[in-house]
Enzyme design. Sequence first.
Site, PDB file in Angstrom:
ATOM      1  CB  SER A 133       2.090   2.941  -5.926  1.00 39.82           C
ATOM      2  OG  SER A 133       1.689   3.977  -5.039  1.00 39.82           O
ATOM      3  CB  CYS A 134       5.176   6.826  -4.322  1.00 35.49           C
ATOM      4  SG  CYS A 134       3.454   7.292  -4.523  1.00 35.49           S
ATOM      5  CG  PHE A 135       9.524   5.958  -1.663  1.00 36.13           C
ATOM      6  CD1 PHE A 135       8.852   7.150  -1.872  1.00 36.13           C
ATOM      7  CD2 PHE A 135      10.015   5.707  -0.389  1.00 36.13           C
ATOM      8  CE1 PHE A 135       8.677   8.081  -0.856  1.00 36.13           C
ATOM      9  CE2 PHE A 135       9.847   6.631   0.643  1.00 36.13           C
ATOM     10  CZ  PHE A 135       9.175   7.811   0.407  1.00 36.13           C
TER      11      PHE A 135
END
Length: 430
Positions: free
Chosen positions: A267-269
Amino acid sequence: MKISVLGSGYVGTTVAACFADLGHEVVAIDVDEDVVATLSAGQSPIHEPGLEELLANTVGDTLTATTEYSALQDTEVTFLAVSTPSRADGSIDTSIIESAASSLGAAIADQSTPQQVVVKSTVVPGTTENVIAPLIAEASGGTVGEDFEIGMNPEFLREGSAVTDFLEPDKVVLGAETDRARGTMRAVYEPLLERAETTVVETGIREAEMIKYANNAFLAGKISLMNEIGNVCKEYGVDAYEVADAIGLDERIGRAFLDSGVGWGGSCFPKDVRAIIAAARAVGYEPTLLESAIEVNEKQPRRLLALLDEHVDVAGERVAVLGLAFKPGTDDVRESRAIPVIEGLRDRGAHVVGYDPIATERMRERFPDLEYAESAGAALDGAIAALVVTEWDEFAVLDDEFDRMAEPIVVDGRHVVTRRDGLVYEGLTW
């Protein structure tokens, strides 16, 4: 202190539980009644090691949950921890946090003491001051710096180790423009600072916003750079992991995030790298290095499949995909490298069977008609090939299970499986 946390997703739930564990009185606020009911029962709405235990120890004592925004009127500090999803062009969609900011402002309209609002959500530089603060001011009828304070406190929580990351952080970043806001934010973290040895970075709001993006963009870029080096190593018959061990001894480089493989997801990078690219383009700058990091990441699953093609034609054949989550320790399949691998196998006409210790149900939402096995051994049974996509520990000890395959061909995207006689083994970058 009395704290409210708006949003009970992955970040909000972890933050609320950890602050409650530190002794603060915390109220978790979410518009989803099912999520609130789950939290109120002392259960976690997300899979995260250690979180269920924290909730069991704090719910009903230092932690409560509700759907009512009015509950934040009794608190001194409110953390905004709602999602900022990606738009099609990679830029962040701020509609959810804008709505939350307006609701927050309306709730504190009649509050007699200034509320400290802290943005925990990931937003591009300028969002806190130019978007969120004005919405709170408009809805509350107040003025930032007088009737309420605003600050930015980015999170650095990794799925699978979020509780540890919060309670044993390598840094705490406090972004504020006034001494009062900065002092209140530091007071919130004082119980943590008494427990953990860490560095507190006190900076401006825009700097705090950018630190989160820079952090993730750097790590994603480091992985992609090592993957590119690993691809070159593969062509020359060089062990990329021995190369990584050696260059990792250089303190300027470090060994972390040098394990080459099939790429990064989650969900972040992906979201954060695309967001900072979109933000850069919005001001007329082309971030070519970051664009290349994404290009390399998208190439890795295709390279995994190309290596498989060198060994076997999978049309009409059973192929096992080991690992569906984007990383071990979580059931999150967002941007998992297993998704393009499964799609590529299906395009080749393969009968795909997937296995993951905990992420099967999440992947079933994406591929409802895929065959899912109950164990790695069952997935390998009768398969003509196996692709390793997630580095779960249980895959490292597989041995006799490979003897159940129709053809013992393993293409390892994570450097997990041990080479042995009788196994046709192909590493992605080594």
